[in-house]
Scaffold this active site. Sequence first.
Site, short mmCIF file in Angstrom:
data_model
loop_
_atom_site.label_atom_id
_atom_site.label_comp_id
_atom_site.label_asym_id
_atom_site.label_seq_id
_atom_site.Cartn_x
_atom_site.Cartn_y
_atom_site.Cartn_z
N SER A 36 21.15 32.08 24.51
CA SER A 36 21.54 33.36 23.90
C SER A 36 20.92 34.59 24.56
CB SER A 36 21.13 33.35 22.42
OG SER A 36 19.71 33.26 22.30
N SER A 105 18.51 25.72 24.10
CA SER A 105 17.88 26.75 23.28
C SER A 105 18.73 27.05 22.04
CB SER A 105 17.65 27.99 24.16
OG SER A 105 16.85 28.94 23.53
N PHE A 106 19.22 28.26 21.90
CA PHE A 106 20.18 28.62 20.86
C PHE A 106 21.35 27.64 20.85
CE2 PHE A 106 24.30 30.85 20.85
CZ PHE A 106 24.37 31.40 19.57
N ASP A 226 6.84 26.69 28.09
CA ASP A 226 7.89 27.52 27.51
C ASP A 226 7.27 28.59 26.60
OD1 ASP A 226 10.13 28.55 26.17
OD2 ASP A 226 11.12 26.60 26.07
N HIS A 254 11.03 28.12 30.11
CA HIS A 254 12.20 27.92 29.26
C HIS A 254 13.44 27.53 30.06
CE1 HIS A 254 14.40 28.21 25.55
NE2 HIS A 254 15.20 29.16 26.01
#
Length: 298
Positions: A36, A105-106, A226, A254
């Site tokens: 995102s 992630s998102f 991360d 990340h």
Amino acid sequence: MNAGAPEEGRTVDVGGVRTNYHDRGDGAPVLLIHGSGPGVSAWANWRTVLPALARQRRVLAPDILGFGYTERPRAAVYGPDSWLDHLLGFLDALGLPRVSVVGNSFGGALALRLATEAPDRVDRLVLMGSVGVPFPITPGLEAVWGFEPSLDAMRRLLRWFTFDTGRLTDDLAELRLAAATRPGVHEAYRSMFPAPRQAMVDALAVDQQRIAALPHPTLLVHGRDDKVIPLASSMRLFDLIPHAELHVFPRCGHWVQIERAERFAGLVEAFLADGTGTEDAGLAAAVDRPQPRAMMSR
């Protein structure tokens, strides 16, 4: 496909929304769900691993509703429900009853929601640096979701994503800023993640009893360093998901798919090719170290 704009792939109508996506390879289908960050697209997120993952299977990477080159309808309401509806509509539009899913992630939170809401549509699950369980928002994630466009702000933001900041260049910052400031892009992005942004971390969390009931073989991947999504998030998912494996990359932030592209693609290829996960009720975690490689099981 527009040869001058690699971010633009094919277009499919998903419930009246012109949806941009990339479609590579042949074989069992795999859905890649991007993260995102500002200026993100499926291409920006997955370009380093898309060719490798498409060697053995069909790989589909859409721009999620409101992101990238997918249409942003004026009346769109962005949130976990509308993003899930868009993903399910995308699978229906392409006639895909069942796919393996890789979420970043998102996008990991959306993959978890897809697997819990429509478990019969998911074969295997890969979650990389994933959101999806509650955690206090990190300064890195606050910076990502609270981004306001400028070149200096983009330079600072990119430093949150990688362990090795030496690979970050002004060219990259300028490219991401240009993507983040295309007409309508930042306005949509700002509306998705208003303050207080802890509320979106909580909204993206999936009920933990439902996570614990997941039947799918699941590969969890995380960078040990991360600064955006805490490693504790993947550790919690590892504790919850019955058929889970966890791989932690050292000296990695990340952007695992960029910082460890070859290793990440190899892990995912091997995991998707392994059909034994559903019969193995044990849990295993692989922690990747320079030498030796340690295995833990319980």
